[in-house]
Scaffold this motif. Structure first.
Motif, PDB file in Angstrom:
ATOM      1  N   ASP A  65      29.273  38.687  43.364  1.00  0.00           N
ATOM      2  CA  ASP A  65      28.415  39.835  43.076  1.00  0.00           C
ATOM      3  C   ASP A  65      29.198  41.117  43.321  1.00  0.00           C
ATOM      4  N   PHE A  66      29.191  41.982  42.338  1.00  0.00           N
ATOM      5  CA  PHE A  66      30.012  43.188  42.384  1.00  0.00           C
ATOM      6  C   PHE A  66      29.356  44.225  43.282  1.00  0.00           C
ATOM      7  N   GLY A  67      29.936  44.489  44.467  1.00  0.00           N
ATOM      8  CA  GLY A  67      29.379  45.437  45.411  1.00  0.00           C
ATOM      9  C   GLY A  67      30.131  46.753  45.419  1.00  0.00           C
ATOM     10  N   TRP A  68      29.552  47.735  46.124  1.00  0.00           N
ATOM     11  CA  TRP A  68      30.169  49.067  46.170  1.00  0.00           C
ATOM     12  C   TRP A  68      31.534  49.039  46.848  1.00  0.00           C
ATOM     13  N   LEU A  72      34.901  50.543  45.012  1.00  0.00           N
ATOM     14  CA  LEU A  72      35.754  51.587  45.597  1.00  0.00           C
ATOM     15  C   LEU A  72      37.198  51.107  45.727  1.00  0.00           C
ATOM     16  N   GLN A  73      37.388  49.877  46.201  1.00  0.00           N
ATOM     17  CA  GLN A  73      38.741  49.370  46.393  1.00  0.00           C
ATOM     18  C   GLN A  73      39.449  49.153  45.057  1.00  0.00           C
ATOM     19  N   ILE A  74      38.747  48.622  44.083  1.00  0.00           N
ATOM     20  CA  ILE A  74      39.363  48.373  42.782  1.00  0.00           C
ATOM     21  C   ILE A  74      39.728  49.684  42.104  1.00  0.00           C
ATOM     22  N   THR A  75      38.839  50.674  42.215  1.00  0.00           N
ATOM     23  CA  THR A  75      39.146  51.984  41.629  1.00  0.00           C
ATOM     24  C   THR A  75      40.358  52.607  42.297  1.00  0.00           C
ATOM     25  N   CYS A 221      51.395  44.670  40.465  1.00  0.00           N
ATOM     26  CA  CYS A 221      50.667  44.557  41.732  1.00  0.00           C
ATOM     27  C   CYS A 221      49.250  45.112  41.612  1.00  0.00           C
ATOM     28  N   ALA A 222      49.103  46.267  40.954  1.00  0.00           N
ATOM     29  CA  ALA A 222      47.780  46.870  40.811  1.00  0.00           C
ATOM     30  C   ALA A 222      46.859  45.980  39.983  1.00  0.00           C
ATOM     31  N   LEU A 223      47.378  45.421  38.908  1.00  0.00           N
ATOM     32  CA  LEU A 223      46.560  44.574  38.041  1.00  0.00           C
ATOM     33  C   LEU A 223      46.158  43.280  38.745  1.00  0.00           C
ATOM     34  N   VAL A 224      47.118  42.609  39.374  1.00  0.00           N
ATOM     35  CA  VAL A 224      46.837  41.338  40.033  1.00  0.00           C
ATOM     36  C   VAL A 224      45.912  41.538  41.231  1.00  0.00           C
ATOM     37  N   LEU A 225      46.183  42.554  42.052  1.00  0.00           N
ATOM     38  CA  LEU A 225      45.349  42.791  43.226  1.00  0.00           C
ATOM     39  C   LEU A 225      43.918  43.106  42.825  1.00  0.00           C
ATOM     40  N   ALA A 226      43.734  43.930  41.808  1.00  0.00           N
ATOM     41  CA  ALA A 226      42.383  44.290  41.372  1.00  0.00           C
ATOM     42  C   ALA A 226      41.617  43.061  40.884  1.00  0.00           C
ATOM     43  N   THR A 227      42.261  42.197  40.117  1.00  0.00           N
ATOM     44  CA  THR A 227      41.565  41.028  39.578  1.00  0.00           C
ATOM     45  C   THR A 227      41.300  39.973  40.643  1.00  0.00           C
ATOM     46  N   GLU A 228      42.107  39.936  41.696  1.00  0.00           N
ATOM     47  CA  GLU A 228      41.908  38.946  42.746  1.00  0.00           C
ATOM     48  C   GLU A 228      40.923  39.418  43.817  1.00  0.00           C
ATOM     49  N   LEU A 229      40.418  40.626  43.693  1.00  0.00           N
ATOM     50  CA  LEU A 229      39.412  41.137  44.619  1.00  0.00           C
ATOM     51  C   LEU A 229      37.990  40.954  44.100  1.00  0.00           C
ATOM     52  N   VAL A 230      37.841  40.336  42.907  1.00  0.00           N
ATOM     53  CA  VAL A 230      36.519  40.158  42.318  1.00  0.00           C
ATOM     54  C   VAL A 230      36.329  38.716  41.887  1.00  0.00           C
ATOM     55  N   ARG A 235      36.483  39.519  36.283  1.00  0.00           N
ATOM     56  CA  ARG A 235      37.951  39.524  36.313  1.00  0.00           C
ATOM     57  C   ARG A 235      38.559  40.177  35.078  1.00  0.00           C
ATOM     58  N   GLU A 236      38.009  39.873  33.910  1.00  0.00           N
ATOM     59  CA  GLU A 236      38.568  40.437  32.681  1.00  0.00           C
ATOM     60  C   GLU A 236      38.312  41.933  32.592  1.00  0.00           C
ATOM     61  N   ASN A 237      37.196  42.380  33.165  1.00  0.00           N
ATOM     62  CA  ASN A 237      36.794  43.773  32.999  1.00  0.00           C
ATOM     63  C   ASN A 237      37.533  44.731  33.925  1.00  0.00           C
ATOM     64  N   VAL A 238      37.858  44.290  35.146  1.00  0.00           N
ATOM     65  CA  VAL A 238      38.481  45.223  36.084  1.00  0.00           C
ATOM     66  C   VAL A 238      39.891  45.603  35.641  1.00  0.00           C
TER      67      VAL A 238
END
Length: 548
Positions: A65-68, A72-75, A221-230, A235-238
């Protein structure tokens, strides 16, 4: 001909056969370890019987579930693309050849707007702005060979290539995604500040090489880290968030350059690099490490704490110590920890090596347009600030189009079609002379390449498991950089020899390289794997189902 896998009743099979079928059908084979007793694994889950959660299931339970906190972290992570874009394309303005005008009436017959200033007496013309606005005018490079004027940008891309190969596996082995991202951003910004202190083109090119070396891991790093945090749903959208941030950074660059028009080119570096230093500190403080990476490195306490910190409030209450106590039941996935361990794993398997080569070939073709075209805008008969702004704006519809295509169509067909369209439009730029049509074709070619680039980035994520994912994405991005390095050289040559040697070569290259995508397996709708063995098992099960 081979037959598809047929599900049979558990009660009509022996214990071992049922376990094998259950193992193959499960999208995450982490659930079952070799040697586990089958009756518990194969029997249907009943009231009071505890099922061992897989790694993917646990992460999905915690952060599906996508939380705030995740938003914030992904952004924050994705904003690394903003600053990366500025350092990639900054030389469009700092290294541009300024406009000049005739000033001496004694030479009015020979000096006009179509004249070559290198063939005119120096006292017959002058720069429209102070010489400090560009390295070309400050260091009197207007008549230098194209190799010299293109050296700083070539040095930057060469540094990115070297840095990509040297640093690619650090985020998979020793440092992790977050630490590698923070260090890359920090050293890139420090190098940018030092670049502003350059006193000649050789020193300038040297600092650009170091800047390229330092920024090499940022995008991966930015792409992989963002997708692995959700969770898998998002995953496809972040990944699209990062592409939008890249666009914003690219779009901010002509605005900064325009506001500093008439001032020293050194200020452009300072205005883009000093804020980046503060951003790197914010990432270090405000972003968590990838939970997947923490788990495969055996750091389960940090893994549990990370999931608790980023989980949505509805899921957080269930994350008790007993829940994470079941981590010990998961299959251990220890890997070597030397800096080249991930690359060794990639090269050890024939299928992963083939995939890597193919995505690098495809990436090379896209890189030559994605990086080369903006650098070559000065070669077109169009206002530089306006054309750069239009190119930056075209990345917004490219990100939107990538979002739609990723959700609706398969990866291979999308990349192939966009690559061919980009190639045709790029070659057409050479054939037309009407300014409006020429810039329109250039924008269509760039938009298509941007969209394909976004899809290839997501595609590469899905082709490789967690233990080598960052290294694979980094290597694929280095092929993009290699295309950019060649593109910058072709732009410098095209400045003297004509568009055929820049835009013509761009179009033919992306069209040919795009064809290689047919050699890759389709990944749309598949669950991410975490180990090489899991990927192999999933591919084997997939082939057994579909091969004819």
């Amino acid at each position: 001909m081979c037959h598809g896998y047929q599900r049979t009743s558990i009660h009509s099979q022996t214990a071992s056969t049922a376990a094998q079928h259950r193992y193959m059908a499960d999208p995450n084979p982490l659930l079952y370890q070799a040697g586990l007793e089958e009756p518990q694994a194969a029997a249907p889950l009943t009231e009071g019987k505890r099922q061992r959660p897989s790694l993917d299931d646990t992460i999905e339970h915690c952060i599906g579930d996508f939380g705030w906190t995740q938003i914030l972290q992904i952004t924050l992570v994705s904003f690394a693309w903003f600053f990366d874009a500025q350092q990639i394309f900054i030389t469009i303005f700092t290294d541009a050849e300024p406009k000049w005008s005739c000033i001496n009436s004694n030479f009015s017959s020979s000096c006009n707007e179509n004249s070559n200033p290198c063939q005119l007496p120096r006292e017959s013309w002058s720069w429209d702005f102070p010489a400090s606005t560009s390295i070309i005018s400050e260091w009197s490079l207007e008549c230098a060979d194209s190799i010299i004027t293109g050296l700083p940008e070539s040095a930057f891309f060469s540094g990115s290539l070297v840095g990509g190969f040297a640093l690619a596996s650090l985020s998979d082995s020793a440092l992790g995604r977050k630490n590698m991202l923070v260090l890359s951003i920090l050293f890139m910004s420090l190098t940018g500040v030092l670049t502003a202190l350059s006193t000649n083109v050789w020193m300038y090119a040297g600092w650009r090489f170091i800047a390229g070396f330092c920024r090499a891991p940022i995008g991966a790093c930015a792409l992989v880290l963002a997708t692995e945090l959700v969770g898998r749903k998002w995953r496809e959208n972040v990944g699209i968030i990062g592409f939008i941030c890249f666009t914003l950074g690219f779009l901010a660059l002509p605005l900064i350059a325009f506001l500093l028009q008439g001032y020293s080119w050194r200020l452009i570096y300072l205005w883009t690099c000093v804020p980046t230093m503060f951003y790197s500190i914010a990432v270090f403080i405000g972003v968590r490490e990838s939970p997947r990476w923490l788990f495969i490195k055996g750091r389960k306490d940090e893994f549990a704490e990370t999931l608790r910190s980023i989980a949505a409030p509805a899921s957080r209450s269930s994350l008790t110590q007993s829940f994470f106590g079941r981590c010990s039941e998961w299959e251990e996935k220890k890997q070597e920890t030397d800096i080249f361990s991930a690359l060794k794993i990639l090269m050890a398997k024939g299928w992963s090596c083939r995939r890597l080569v193919v995505v690098m070939v495809v990436g090379f073709g896209h890189g030559i347009i994605y990086y080369g075209m903006p650098l070559g805008l000065g070669n077109l008969s169009f206002d530089l600030y306006l054309s750069v702004t239009l190119n930056a704006l075209s990345e917004f519809p490219a990100s939107l189009l990538a979002f739609v295509l990723i959700g609706k169509l398969n990866r291979k067909g999308s990349v192939l079609g966009l690559s061919l369209l980009s190639g045709v439009c790029s070659v057409s730029c050479v054939l037309v002379r009407w300014k409006a049509l020429q810039i329109g074709l250039e924008l269509m070619s760039f938009l298509s390449a941007c969209t394909a680039f976004d899809i290839v980035s997501i595609y590469t994520l899905e082709l490789f498991p967690t233990c080598v994912r960052n290294s694979a994405v980094a290597m694929a991005r280095q092929s993009l950089v290699l295309g950019g390095a060649l593109g910058s050289v072709l732009v410098a040559v095209g400045r003297k020899k004509g568009l055929l040697l820049s835009y013509g070569v761009f179009g033919m290259t992306i069209s040919i390289c795009g064809l290689f995508v047919v050699c890759l397996p389709e990944t749309k709708g598949r669950v991410l794997c975490d180990t090489m063995e899991e990927e192999e098992r999933k591919n084997a099960a997939f082939d057994e189902i579909h091969c004819v």
